[in-house]
Design a protein around this motif. Sequence first.
Motif, PDB file in Angstrom:
ATOM      1  N   PRO A 175       4.667  -8.533   3.839  1.00 57.19           N
ATOM      2  CA  PRO A 175       4.407  -7.452   2.968  1.00 57.19           C
ATOM      3  C   PRO A 175       3.494  -8.206   1.567  1.00 57.19           C
ATOM      4  CG  PRO A 175       6.527  -7.555   3.295  1.00 57.19           C
ATOM      5  CD  PRO A 175       6.094  -8.775   4.103  1.00 57.19           C
ATOM      6  N   ASN A 176       2.478  -7.212   1.344  1.00 56.96           N
ATOM      7  CA  ASN A 176       1.490  -7.872   0.133  1.00 56.96           C
ATOM      8  C   ASN A 176       0.563  -8.971   0.550  1.00 56.96           C
ATOM      9  OD1 ASN A 176       2.586  -5.850  -1.250  1.00 56.96           O
ATOM     10  ND2 ASN A 176       4.380  -6.858  -1.855  1.00 56.96           N
TER      11      ASN A 176
ATOM     12  N   LEU B 187       0.673  -2.946  10.792  1.00 58.00           N
ATOM     13  CA  LEU B 187      -0.391  -3.208   9.735  1.00 58.00           C
ATOM     14  C   LEU B 187      -0.653  -1.924   9.118  1.00 58.00           C
ATOM     15  CD1 LEU B 187      -2.818  -5.626  11.171  1.00 58.00           C
ATOM     16  CD2 LEU B 187      -1.573  -6.022   9.048  1.00 58.00           C
ATOM     17  N   TRP B 188      -0.897  -0.816   9.732  1.00 54.57           N
ATOM     18  CA  TRP B 188      -1.161   0.530   9.373  1.00 54.57           C
ATOM     19  C   TRP B 188      -0.028   0.762   8.189  1.00 54.57           C
ATOM     20  CZ3 TRP B 188      -4.855   3.811  11.639  1.00 54.57           C
ATOM     21  CH2 TRP B 188      -5.183   5.212  10.853  1.00 54.57           C
TER      22      TRP B 188
ATOM     23  N   ASN C 239      -1.024   2.547   1.921  1.00 56.85           N
ATOM     24  CA  ASN C 239      -1.055   3.249   0.521  1.00 56.85           C
ATOM     25  C   ASN C 239      -1.506   2.092  -0.541  1.00 56.85           C
ATOM     26  OD1 ASN C 239      -0.001   5.531   1.011  1.00 56.85           O
ATOM     27  ND2 ASN C 239       1.981   4.678   1.513  1.00 56.85           N
ATOM     28  N   GLU C 240      -2.191   0.769  -0.090  1.00 60.24           N
ATOM     29  CA  GLU C 240      -2.740  -0.262  -1.072  1.00 60.24           C
ATOM     30  C   GLU C 240      -3.919   0.399  -1.634  1.00 60.24           C
ATOM     31  OE1 GLU C 240      -1.645  -2.876  -1.883  1.00 60.24           O
ATOM     32  OE2 GLU C 240       0.093  -3.256  -0.459  1.00 60.24           O
TER      33      GLU C 240
ATOM     34  N   HIS D 270      -4.751 -12.038  -0.157  1.00 58.28           N
ATOM     35  CA  HIS D 270      -5.492 -13.092   0.449  1.00 58.28           C
ATOM     36  C   HIS D 270      -6.957 -12.639   0.619  1.00 58.28           C
ATOM     37  CE1 HIS D 270      -6.824 -16.310   3.080  1.00 58.28           C
ATOM     38  NE2 HIS D 270      -7.139 -15.520   4.212  1.00 58.28           N
ATOM     39  N   LEU D 271      -7.247 -11.467   0.666  1.00 62.98           N
ATOM     40  CA  LEU D 271      -8.681 -10.901   0.653  1.00 62.98           C
ATOM     41  C   LEU D 271      -9.118 -10.734  -0.664  1.00 62.98           C
ATOM     42  CD1 LEU D 271      -8.588  -8.200   3.433  1.00 62.98           C
ATOM     43  CD2 LEU D 271      -9.223 -10.583   3.713  1.00 62.98           C
TER      44      LEU D 271
END
Length: 479
Positions: free
Chosen positions: A394-395, A304-305, A310-311, A400-401
């Motif tokens: 990925p993504n 997950l990290w 970099n998001e 979703h959030l």
Amino acid sequence: MALKNSATTISSFLCSVPTLFLSFTAFLLTLSISFFFLFSNPRTQFVSQITPSESHDSIKVYVADLPRSLNYGLLDKYWSSAPDSRLSIDSDRQITSTHVPKNLKFGPYPENPLIKQYNAEYWIMGDLMTPDDLRSGSFAKRVFDAAEADIVFVPFFATLSAELQLGTAKGAFRKKMGNEDYERQREVVDFVRKTPAWKRSGGRDHVFVLTDPVAMWHVRTEIAQAILLVVDFGGWYKLDSKSSNGSSSDMIGHTQVSLIKDVIVPYTHLLPKLQLSEDQRRHKLLYFKGAKHRHRGGIVREKLWDLLVNEPGVVMEEGFPDATGREQSITGMRTSDFCLHPAGDTPTSCRLFDAIQSLCIPVIVSDNIELPFEGLVDYSEFSVFVAVSDALRPNWLVGHLRSFSKEQKDKFRRNMSRIQPIFEYDNGYPGGIGPIPTDGAVNHIWKKVHQKLPLIKEAIVREHRKPAGVSIPLRCQCI
């Protein structure tokens, strides 16, 4: 036609009522009165003989007579010991020189974050040590005859014992020779197993607080039948391959813990509570602070990290909430809409409860998580649960959030503010001795233990009727 015949029958029975309406009303009244007397009489023949308590507003608790050296004496030992070798700065050494009065009968619990997160044992014991005239708000009623009790509480500060060993001589922890924690574990188990109360129940109605995943590490098989208060089951199923050396004899059996007999309790939060009225605009999407590299289930955290670091709108910080990290965590959690809660060495951590106190919506990525007080608390009203398989796409997680509206997020935070007290242990009294909040963590723990009693009583009765020499294999009580 059937209704008419019933009315005729009822009218005939009551004799004095000529109409269908009045007959039916009288019938309902008679039925209600019958049910009232049936269920209001505590001596009715339908009441089970294994009802855990005559009153459903309390649980009767007997405290096993362990020596002080196994509970509050460990606090004395802690405050007089050398600094914790695992911390670069030991704030407790500063506290003891300025804020801890000498010769306290009941010392404060350490602020050391490695230990404080597991301090449920201290507050539960403090409730039981509080004089009866001040305990009107507690769901637990202390009794002084084990024969009168629903449960026997074993007052061993198992977490503090383990952490004292880990903080001063970690290399000896998994060994028995030269391990003071093992010697204390042995003393506790040898003492309780000789008591009449243990012999009557086989230990099934005894309660141990084992919030630290390594508490009572060496004697777990000997107390497996007892009621265990744990933060989750993550440290119980198996040892990691390095520590067990691949030996199956060192593996922990899955029959030792069960949602049927055991109680999941909260970690103690390390960050201060944020009131809903104090909440301000949150300009970040997602926040996480912790160690990237963990064992066992923590491999998900590492993946997950790498996906999230970099998001835009996502903050991933390495570290633990000690002096500097604590301030970073407060800022991060209070300025983010969501707080990531992936599994680490175990399925959960104090991070979840820090998020709740910070009104940061938990994003729980841990398929096998066990949560405190389920049945009393609905986590879906203030948390987002995400399957590991989805989170690792990925993504996907960020998208979703971002799909949650402001109204949805505000509702999550309103719901969270209502349940914040449920995860509070501290009663505000020196030494933890004083009235507990009726809506706090300790009372909810007592209520969850009370829910377990009927099946535990049944297990005791079944054990008593078993013929001598017959053994029943342990089975996973999975639900």
